[in-house]
Scaffold this motif. Structure first.
Motif, PDB file in Angstrom:
ATOM      1  N   UNK A  49       1.055  -1.115  -0.086  1.00 27.54           N
ATOM      2  CA  UNK A  49       0.023   0.142   0.016  1.00 27.54           C
ATOM      3  C   UNK A  49       0.845   1.276   0.080  1.00 27.54           C
ATOM      4  N   UNK A  50       1.997   1.255   0.659  1.00 23.71           N
ATOM      5  CA  UNK A  50       2.817   2.561   0.630  1.00 23.71           C
ATOM      6  C   UNK A  50       3.423   2.541  -0.505  1.00 23.71           C
ATOM      7  N   UNK A 107      -4.703  -5.924  -2.301  1.00 22.93           N
ATOM      8  CA  UNK A 107      -5.641  -6.674  -2.130  1.00 22.93           C
ATOM      9  C   UNK A 107      -5.542  -8.129  -2.183  1.00 22.93           C
ATOM     10  N   UNK A 108      -4.091  -8.571  -2.869  1.00 25.56           N
ATOM     11  CA  UNK A 108      -4.064  -9.930  -2.743  1.00 25.56           C
ATOM     12  C   UNK A 108      -3.382 -10.336  -1.620  1.00 25.56           C
ATOM     13  N   UNK A 109      -2.471  -9.624  -1.128  1.00 28.60           N
ATOM     14  CA  UNK A 109      -1.634 -10.118  -0.146  1.00 28.60           C
ATOM     15  C   UNK A 109      -1.908  -9.644   1.371  1.00 28.60           C
ATOM     16  N   UNK A 110      -2.676  -8.523   1.552  1.00 35.16           N
ATOM     17  CA  UNK A 110      -3.000  -7.692   2.743  1.00 35.16           C
ATOM     18  C   UNK A 110      -3.871  -8.259   3.558  1.00 35.16           C
ATOM     19  N   UNK A 111      -4.401  -7.848   4.849  1.00 34.87           N
ATOM     20  CA  UNK A 111      -5.351  -8.110   5.602  1.00 34.87           C
ATOM     21  C   UNK A 111      -6.571  -7.392   5.261  1.00 34.87           C
ATOM     22  N   UNK A 112      -7.645  -7.724   5.984  1.00 27.34           N
ATOM     23  CA  UNK A 112      -8.930  -6.826   5.333  1.00 27.34           C
ATOM     24  C   UNK A 112      -8.718  -5.299   5.379  1.00 27.34           C
ATOM     25  N   UNK A 113      -8.226  -4.750   6.372  1.00 30.10           N
ATOM     26  CA  UNK A 113      -7.982  -3.324   6.524  1.00 30.10           C
ATOM     27  C   UNK A 113      -7.351  -2.701   5.457  1.00 30.10           C
ATOM     28  N   UNK A 114      -6.061  -3.344   5.061  1.00 32.28           N
ATOM     29  CA  UNK A 114      -5.593  -2.816   3.959  1.00 32.28           C
ATOM     30  C   UNK A 114      -6.254  -2.960   2.494  1.00 32.28           C
TER      31      UNK A 114
END
Length: 248
Positions: A60-61, A83-90
């Motif tokens: 995201x950064x 979207x593929x690697x992050x948790x729900x918040x990201x």
């Protein structure tokens, strides 16, 4: 004789304890196994979630840096990775950024789809409601009133984080579709509300005065101001720059 009775009683106690042990030891063993599995599962889930959060944050950064450098293609790829690697918040934040890029490219249906996807990704209203609200704003000028109401009504409930903004949007939608009485009632409630942001209250005051003056057609400038005013939101995605409401 007393010794005989004591011996018999001791044997009976021993048999009773053995029966209790045969009955309860398997149960206790199962409970301990379940507790151990639960503890290991929690540890694994927590480790996985921490790892996903770290990967999501990094991607995201990179996406935000690409946006600041005006490199939308690189930003899009970074947000897709989030979207593929992050948790729900990201995931929610990255999907909203992708939707913002779609708005910039004038791909409104894609933007609505991405905002809807973001809203469904998390059950936390602080994360999901801003995305759902932005999707509703994008269809305000094209969708039937019933569709707009279906989207905004849940967001307008008192305990939802953007309830005042959703109530304002509902009032504007009803005004646009000729339901002036219902719209005025909603604006009056916004005037009197205790936890209504000042800019929303100001626009509600103008709306009521304009309706009462019989010049409701002039409210388009208020509607435009409301649509372009970005409500407080976690990770707002490429929101338009807020403008002051038009004075009538």
């Amino acid at each position: 004789m007393v010794d005989v009775f004591e011996q018999v009683e001791e044997e009976l106690r021993s048999d009773r304890y053995k029966r209790l042990a045969r009955t309860w030891l398997p149960v206790v063993g199962v409970i301990l196994v379940v507790a151990l599995v639960a503890a290991l599962g929690w540890w694994g889930w927590d480790s996985l979630n921490s790892s996903k959060a770290a990967k999501g944050a990094e991607a995201y950064d990179r996406g935000m840096e690409a946006l600041r450098a005006e490199k939308p293609a690189e930003a899009r790829l970074a947000f897709e990775e989030t979207v593929k690697e992050g948790n729900d918040a990201y995931k929610v934040l990255a999907l909203q950024q992708q939707a913002g890029l779609a708005v910039t490219a004038d791909k409104i249906p894609d933007a609505v789809r991405l905002f809807d996807q973001a809203a469904k990704t998390s059950s936390d209203p602080i994360l999901s409601d801003p995305a759902a609200f932005k999707a509703a704003l994008l269809i305000m000028d094209t969708a039937p009133l019933a569709d707009i109401e279906a989207r905004l009504t849940p967001l307008a409930e008192d305990k939802r984080p953007l309830h005042a903004f959703a109530q304002e949007a509902l009032a504007l939608a009803r005004l646009q579709h000729g339901k002036t009485k219902e719209a005025r009632e909603a604006f009056v409630l916004l005037q009197l509300g205790q936890d209504v942001p000042d800019d929303v209250r100001q626009r509600a005051n103008i709306a009521v005065a304009t309706i009462d003056a019989g010049t409701a057609g002039a409210l388009k400038s208020i509607a435009d101001a409301a649509k372009n005013a970005a409500p407080p939101a976690a990770g707002a995605a490429n929101a338009p720059t807020p403008i002051a409401p038009a004075q009538q």
